[in-house]
Write a protein that holds these residues in place. Structure first.
Motif, PDB file in Angstrom:
ATOM      1  N   TYR A  98       0.849  -1.186   0.000  1.00 22.12           N
ATOM      2  CA  TYR A  98       0.000   0.000   0.000  1.00 22.12           C
ATOM      3  C   TYR A  98       0.884   1.236   0.000  1.00 22.12           C
ATOM      4  O   TYR A  98       1.731   1.403   0.875  1.00 22.12           O
ATOM      5  N   VAL A  99       0.692   2.118  -1.013  1.00 21.28           N
ATOM      6  CA  VAL A  99       1.522   3.323  -1.123  1.00 21.28           C
ATOM      7  C   VAL A  99       0.701   4.600  -0.941  1.00 21.28           C
ATOM      8  O   VAL A  99       1.223   5.698  -1.128  1.00 21.28           O
ATOM      9  N   GLY A 100      -0.568   4.460  -0.596  1.00 23.96           N
ATOM     10  CA  GLY A 100      -1.425   5.614  -0.314  1.00 23.96           C
ATOM     11  C   GLY A 100      -1.531   6.574  -1.488  1.00 23.96           C
ATOM     12  O   GLY A 100      -1.637   6.169  -2.644  1.00 23.96           O
ATOM     13  N   PHE A 103       0.724   6.838  -5.147  1.00 22.01           N
ATOM     14  CA  PHE A 103       0.625   5.780  -6.148  1.00 22.01           C
ATOM     15  C   PHE A 103       1.288   6.157  -7.473  1.00 22.01           C
ATOM     16  O   PHE A 103       2.090   5.396  -8.014  1.00 22.01           O
ATOM     17  N   TYR A 121      -0.582  -0.757  -4.569  1.00 20.96           N
ATOM     18  CA  TYR A 121      -1.926  -0.206  -4.696  1.00 20.96           C
ATOM     19  C   TYR A 121      -2.010   1.035  -3.822  1.00 20.96           C
ATOM     20  O   TYR A 121      -1.218   1.217  -2.903  1.00 20.96           O
ATOM     21  N   GLY A 122      -2.942   1.918  -4.169  1.00 21.85           N
ATOM     22  CA  GLY A 122      -3.104   3.157  -3.423  1.00 21.85           C
ATOM     23  C   GLY A 122      -4.136   4.035  -4.093  1.00 21.85           C
ATOM     24  O   GLY A 122      -4.948   3.543  -4.884  1.00 21.85           O
ATOM     25  N   GLU A 123      -4.090   5.300  -3.814  1.00 21.37           N
ATOM     26  CA  GLU A 123      -5.057   6.241  -4.377  1.00 21.37           C
ATOM     27  C   GLU A 123      -4.409   7.091  -5.462  1.00 21.37           C
ATOM     28  O   GLU A 123      -3.235   7.437  -5.362  1.00 21.37           O
TER      29      GLU A 123
END
Length: 149
Positions: A98-100, A103, A121-123
Protein backbone atom coordinates in the motif's frame (compact mmCIF):
# COMPACT_ATOMS: atom_id res chain seq x y z
CA UNK A 1 -36.64 4.01 6.85
CA UNK A 2 -35.19 6.98 5.01
CA UNK A 3 -33.53 7.19 1.59
CA UNK A 4 -30.74 9.65 0.87
CA UNK A 5 -29.14 10.67 -2.39
CA UNK A 6 -25.41 10.46 -1.75
CA UNK A 7 -22.24 11.63 -3.49
CA UNK A 8 -18.72 10.27 -3.19
CA UNK A 9 -15.67 12.52 -3.43
CA UNK A 10 -15.49 11.67 -7.15
CA UNK A 11 -19.05 12.99 -7.62
CA UNK A 12 -20.69 9.59 -8.30
CA UNK A 13 -24.32 9.87 -7.20
CA UNK A 14 -26.25 6.95 -5.70
CA UNK A 15 -29.05 6.27 -3.22
CA UNK A 16 -28.97 4.37 0.05
CA UNK A 17 -31.56 3.48 2.68
CA UNK A 18 -31.02 4.01 6.41
CA UNK A 19 -33.00 3.18 9.53
CA UNK A 20 -32.99 6.88 10.44
CA UNK A 21 -30.82 9.98 10.04
CA UNK A 22 -28.67 9.01 13.05
CA UNK A 23 -27.85 5.68 11.35
CA UNK A 24 -26.61 7.59 8.29
CA UNK A 25 -24.54 9.96 10.46
CA UNK A 26 -22.90 7.06 12.34
CA UNK A 27 -22.09 5.10 9.17
CA UNK A 28 -20.77 8.15 7.32
CA UNK A 29 -18.53 9.12 10.26
CA UNK A 30 -17.15 5.56 10.40
CA UNK A 31 -16.58 5.55 6.60
CA UNK A 32 -18.83 2.47 6.49
CA UNK A 33 -20.66 3.67 3.36
CA UNK A 34 -18.89 3.10 0.06
CA UNK A 35 -19.64 4.26 -3.45
CA UNK A 36 -20.92 1.34 -5.55
CA UNK A 37 -19.10 2.74 -8.61
CA UNK A 38 -15.60 3.30 -7.22
CA UNK A 39 -15.56 2.09 -3.62
CA UNK A 40 -14.74 5.55 -2.23
CA UNK A 41 -15.81 6.06 1.41
CA UNK A 42 -15.70 9.87 1.33
CA UNK A 43 -19.50 10.11 1.20
CA UNK A 44 -21.78 13.10 1.70
CA UNK A 45 -25.46 13.81 1.17
CA UNK A 46 -26.47 15.20 -2.21
CA UNK A 47 -28.94 18.03 -2.52
CA UNK A 48 -32.45 16.57 -2.40
CA UNK A 49 -35.92 17.98 -2.83
CA UNK A 50 -38.04 17.24 0.23
CA UNK A 51 -41.06 15.00 -0.16
CA UNK A 52 -43.96 17.30 0.72
CA UNK A 53 -47.40 15.81 1.11
CA UNK A 54 -50.16 17.72 -0.66
CA UNK A 55 -53.05 19.05 1.37
CA UNK A 56 -56.14 16.87 1.53
CA UNK A 57 -57.89 19.40 -0.74
CA UNK A 58 -55.34 19.07 -3.52
CA UNK A 59 -56.16 16.82 -6.45
CA UNK A 60 -54.24 13.56 -6.23
CA UNK A 61 -51.38 13.24 -8.68
CA UNK A 62 -50.72 10.01 -10.52
CA UNK A 63 -48.18 7.82 -8.78
CA UNK A 64 -44.70 7.62 -10.27
CA UNK A 65 -43.75 4.35 -11.85
CA UNK A 66 -42.41 1.96 -9.27
CA UNK A 67 -38.89 0.69 -9.68
CA UNK A 68 -38.92 -3.08 -9.67
CA UNK A 69 -36.66 -4.89 -7.24
CA UNK A 70 -33.99 -6.95 -8.98
CA UNK A 71 -34.97 -10.49 -9.89
CA UNK A 72 -33.53 -13.35 -7.87
CA UNK A 73 -31.17 -14.10 -10.76
CA UNK A 74 -29.99 -10.48 -10.93
CA UNK A 75 -29.57 -10.35 -7.14
CA UNK A 76 -27.46 -13.53 -7.30
CA UNK A 77 -25.28 -11.97 -10.03
CA UNK A 78 -24.81 -8.81 -7.94
CA UNK A 79 -23.90 -10.87 -4.86
CA UNK A 80 -21.40 -12.90 -6.88
CA UNK A 81 -19.82 -9.74 -8.30
CA UNK A 82 -19.47 -8.24 -4.80
CA UNK A 83 -17.92 -11.46 -3.54
CA UNK A 84 -15.44 -11.44 -6.45
CA UNK A 85 -14.49 -7.81 -5.67
CA UNK A 86 -14.02 -8.68 -1.99
CA UNK A 87 -11.74 -11.60 -2.91
CA UNK A 88 -9.79 -9.34 -5.27
CA UNK A 89 -9.33 -6.81 -2.47
CA UNK A 90 -8.10 -9.52 -0.06
CA UNK A 91 -5.59 -10.76 -2.66
CA UNK A 92 -4.30 -7.25 -3.42
CA UNK A 93 -3.95 -6.39 0.28
CA UNK A 94 -2.09 -9.67 0.92
CA UNK A 95 0.27 -9.55 -2.08
CA UNK A 96 0.90 -5.85 -2.78
CA UNK A 97 2.34 -2.85 -0.95
CA UNK A 98 0.00 0.00 0.00
CA UNK A 99 1.52 3.32 -1.12
CA UNK A 100 -1.43 5.61 -0.31
CA UNK A 101 -1.56 8.89 -2.21
CA UNK A 102 1.94 8.30 -3.64
CA UNK A 103 0.63 5.78 -6.15
CA UNK A 104 1.50 7.70 -9.33
CA UNK A 105 5.03 8.51 -8.09
CA UNK A 106 5.68 4.90 -7.01
CA UNK A 107 4.29 3.50 -10.28
CA UNK A 108 6.71 5.72 -12.22
CA UNK A 109 9.67 4.56 -10.08
CA UNK A 110 8.80 0.93 -10.86
CA UNK A 111 8.20 1.61 -14.56
CA UNK A 112 11.49 3.47 -15.02
CA UNK A 113 13.50 0.90 -13.05
CA UNK A 114 14.34 3.17 -10.10
CA UNK A 115 13.07 0.50 -7.70
CA UNK A 116 12.58 -3.25 -8.03
CA UNK A 117 9.28 -4.22 -9.67
CA UNK A 118 6.61 -5.20 -7.17
CA UNK A 119 2.84 -4.95 -6.83
CA UNK A 120 1.46 -1.72 -5.38
CA UNK A 121 -1.93 -0.21 -4.70
CA UNK A 122 -3.10 3.16 -3.42
CA UNK A 123 -5.06 6.24 -4.38
CA UNK A 124 -4.77 8.33 -7.52
CA UNK A 125 -6.90 10.86 -9.31
CA UNK A 126 -8.37 10.23 -12.75
CA UNK A 127 -5.90 12.83 -14.08
CA UNK A 128 -2.94 10.99 -12.54
CA UNK A 129 -4.12 7.68 -14.04
CA UNK A 130 -4.51 9.32 -17.46
CA UNK A 131 -0.97 10.76 -17.25
CA UNK A 132 0.43 7.33 -16.27
CA UNK A 133 -1.36 5.72 -19.21
CA UNK A 134 0.04 8.37 -21.59
CA UNK A 135 3.53 7.44 -20.34
CA UNK A 136 2.83 3.80 -21.18
CA UNK A 137 2.37 2.72 -17.56
CA UNK A 138 -0.46 0.23 -17.18
CA UNK A 139 -2.77 1.08 -14.27
CA UNK A 140 -6.35 0.32 -13.39
CA UNK A 141 -9.00 1.40 -10.92
CA UNK A 142 -11.21 -1.10 -9.17
CA UNK A 143 -14.12 -0.53 -6.81
CA UNK A 144 -12.76 -0.88 -3.26
CA UNK A 145 -15.74 -2.56 -1.64
CA UNK A 146 -16.00 -3.21 2.11
CA UNK A 147 -14.80 -6.69 3.09
CA UNK A 148 -18.05 -7.45 4.89
CA UNK A 149 -21.58 -6.22 4.57
Amino acid sequence: MIVYSLLCSREHEFEAWFRNSDAYDEQAAAHAISCPMCGDTGIRKALMAPAIRPSSKAAPKPAAEAVAAPSAEEADKQAAALQMLREMRRKIEADCDYVGGNFAEEARKIHYGEVEAHGIYGESTPEERAALTEEGIEVGAIPWVPLEN
